[in-house]
Each structure stands twice: as structure tokens, then as C-alpha cells.
Scaffold this motif. Structure first.
Motif, mmCIF file in Angstrom:
data_model
loop_
_atom_site.group_PDB
_atom_site.id
_atom_site.type_symbol
_atom_site.label_atom_id
_atom_site.label_comp_id
_atom_site.label_asym_id
_atom_site.label_seq_id
_atom_site.Cartn_x
_atom_site.Cartn_y
_atom_site.Cartn_z
ATOM 1 N N ILE A 8 13.977 18.846 45.314
ATOM 2 C CA ILE A 8 15.137 19.512 45.902
ATOM 3 C C ILE A 8 15.373 19.043 47.331
ATOM 4 O O ILE A 8 16.502 18.925 47.773
ATOM 5 N N GLY A 9 14.321 18.755 48.068
ATOM 6 C CA GLY A 9 14.461 18.287 49.441
ATOM 7 C C GLY A 9 14.429 19.413 50.450
ATOM 8 O O GLY A 9 14.085 20.541 50.144
ATOM 9 N N SER A 10 14.816 19.076 51.688
ATOM 10 C CA SER A 10 14.766 20.057 52.765
ATOM 11 C C SER A 10 16.126 20.185 53.412
ATOM 12 O O SER A 10 17.044 19.422 53.137
ATOM 13 N N ASN A 11 16.243 21.163 54.293
ATOM 14 C CA ASN A 11 17.471 21.345 55.046
ATOM 15 C C ASN A 11 17.148 21.884 56.433
ATOM 16 O O ASN A 11 16.003 22.207 56.724
ATOM 17 N N THR A 12 18.165 21.967 57.272
ATOM 18 C CA THR A 12 18.035 22.536 58.604
ATOM 19 C C THR A 12 19.089 23.619 58.740
ATOM 20 O O THR A 12 20.249 23.399 58.395
ATOM 21 N N GLN A 13 18.656 24.783 59.235
ATOM 22 C CA GLN A 13 19.572 25.892 59.404
ATOM 23 C C GLN A 13 19.403 26.491 60.795
ATOM 24 O O GLN A 13 18.322 26.443 61.367
ATOM 25 N N ALA A 14 20.484 27.050 61.320
ATOM 26 C CA ALA A 14 20.453 27.793 62.576
ATOM 27 C C ALA A 14 20.970 29.187 62.282
ATOM 28 O O ALA A 14 21.962 29.356 61.566
ATOM 29 N N ALA A 15 20.287 30.193 62.826
ATOM 30 C CA ALA A 15 20.647 31.579 62.551
ATOM 31 C C ALA A 15 20.332 32.435 63.763
ATOM 32 O O ALA A 15 19.619 32.011 64.680
ATOM 33 N N VAL A 16 20.851 33.638 63.755
ATOM 34 C CA VAL A 16 20.520 34.619 64.782
ATOM 35 C C VAL A 16 20.015 35.885 64.107
ATOM 36 O O VAL A 16 20.368 36.182 62.963
ATOM 37 N N HIS A 17 19.168 36.605 64.831
ATOM 38 C CA HIS A 17 18.719 37.917 64.386
ATOM 39 C C HIS A 17 18.423 38.752 65.625
ATOM 40 O O HIS A 17 18.260 38.213 66.727
ATOM 41 N N MET A 18 18.371 40.045 65.475
ATOM 42 C CA MET A 18 18.070 40.923 66.593
ATOM 43 C C MET A 18 16.657 40.634 67.079
ATOM 44 O O MET A 18 15.739 40.461 66.282
ATOM 45 N N SER A 19 16.480 40.588 68.387
ATOM 46 C CA SER A 19 15.185 40.218 68.959
ATOM 47 C C SER A 19 14.083 41.217 68.639
ATOM 48 O O SER A 19 12.910 40.853 68.602
ATOM 49 N N ASP A 20 14.455 42.470 68.395
ATOM 50 C CA ASP A 20 13.430 43.479 68.104
ATOM 51 C C ASP A 20 13.030 43.491 66.628
ATOM 52 O O ASP A 20 12.246 44.330 66.208
ATOM 53 N N GLU A 21 13.550 42.550 65.843
ATOM 54 C CA GLU A 21 13.197 42.431 64.431
ATOM 55 C C GLU A 21 12.490 41.105 64.177
ATOM 56 O O GLU A 21 12.766 40.120 64.846
ATOM 57 N N LEU A 22 11.602 41.092 63.204
ATOM 58 C CA LEU A 22 10.949 39.849 62.811
ATOM 59 C C LEU A 22 11.941 38.970 62.060
ATOM 60 O O LEU A 22 12.813 39.463 61.351
ATOM 61 N N PHE A 23 11.785 37.660 62.207
ATOM 62 C CA PHE A 23 12.652 36.724 61.497
ATOM 63 C C PHE A 23 12.417 36.824 59.997
ATOM 64 O O PHE A 23 11.291 36.851 59.526
#
Length: 133
Positions: free
Chosen positions: A66-81
């Protein structure tokens, strides 16, 4: 098959229920081994200037087929990714260095990889402007 109204003996009942359960269980186990598991590989975490949001650059490695990919995301800092709950605003095939950064104004800047197949490219995410270089 027993006559109507007669009861099954306990060994026969166990055999009739355990056999199909084993077949289903083994079948599910074999199927999960055949499907590749995509694991997130977090490459960068950058907290916003106000400390409220974290920008994460990560990839999903799903194996050679399948291969790999690159993603950029945001989440609230007080939550774990979590890849399931993070808000993805950019996704491209392959592994790339996006050189992400927060501006003093709290905007996101990333480098869009030249020649990459891009699947997602949002101009804003959660009311945060995104600039592509």
C-alpha cells in the motif's frame, strides 16, 4: 437429529455450538492477518503560539503493497494525538518533509511537496489559515 420434543444431551450441544464458533474465530483471525495494519508515525509536533492547538505531521505506513503517506493535522493541545480524531488538512502520497511552522499571528505554514500526489489540501482548518509554500 433428535425427535421433536426430546432434549439434546450436553456433549452434543457443546459440539454443535463450539464447532461453528471455532470456525468463525479462526476465519476472522486469518482475515486480520491478511489485511495490513496502518500505523501512524508522528514526525513533528508543534504547539501554536497561544498553546491551545498542536500541529502534527505524521505518516501512515501501511506496508510495501500500500505504501506510505504524509499528513498534517491539528488537535487540541490538552488532548493526546489520535489519527482518528485529529483534523487533517493536508495529505499526500509518499514520505515528505513539510517543514511546518506557526507564524506569530497563529497561522500555519507548510511546504507542499513538489510533484506529490495530494489528496487533501485545505486553506483553513478549524478557522486557522493555512499557507502553502
Amino acid at each position: 437429529m433428535p425427535a421433536p420434543g426430546s432434549k439434546l444431551r450436553l456433549p452434543a450441544l457443546i459440539a454443535l455450538t463450539t464447532g461453528p464458533a471455532l470456525v468463525v474465530g479462526v476465519g476472522l483471525w486469518v482475515l486480520t492477518e491478511l489485511v495490513p495494519e496502518c500505523r501512524p508515525d508522528v514526525r513533528e509536533n508543534l504547539t501554536s503560539p497561544d498553546g491551545a492547538v498542536t500541529l502534527v505531521v505524521f505518516g501512515l505506513d501501511c506496508g510495501a503493497t500500500i505504501g506510505s503517506n504524509t499528513q498534517a493535522a491539528v488537535h487540541m493541545s490538552d488532548e493526546l494525538f489520535s489519527q482518528e480524531t485529529a483534523q487533517v488538512f493536508f495529505a499526500a502520497d509518499g514520505a515528505h518533509d513539510l517543514a511546518p511552522r506557526w507564524t506569530a499571528a497563529g497561522e500555519i505554514e507548510i511546504t507542499e511537496p513538489a510533484g506529490a500526489t495530494v489528496h487533501r489540501r485545505l486553506e483553513t482548518i478549524d478557522e486557522i489559515p493555512v499557507t502553502y509554500r
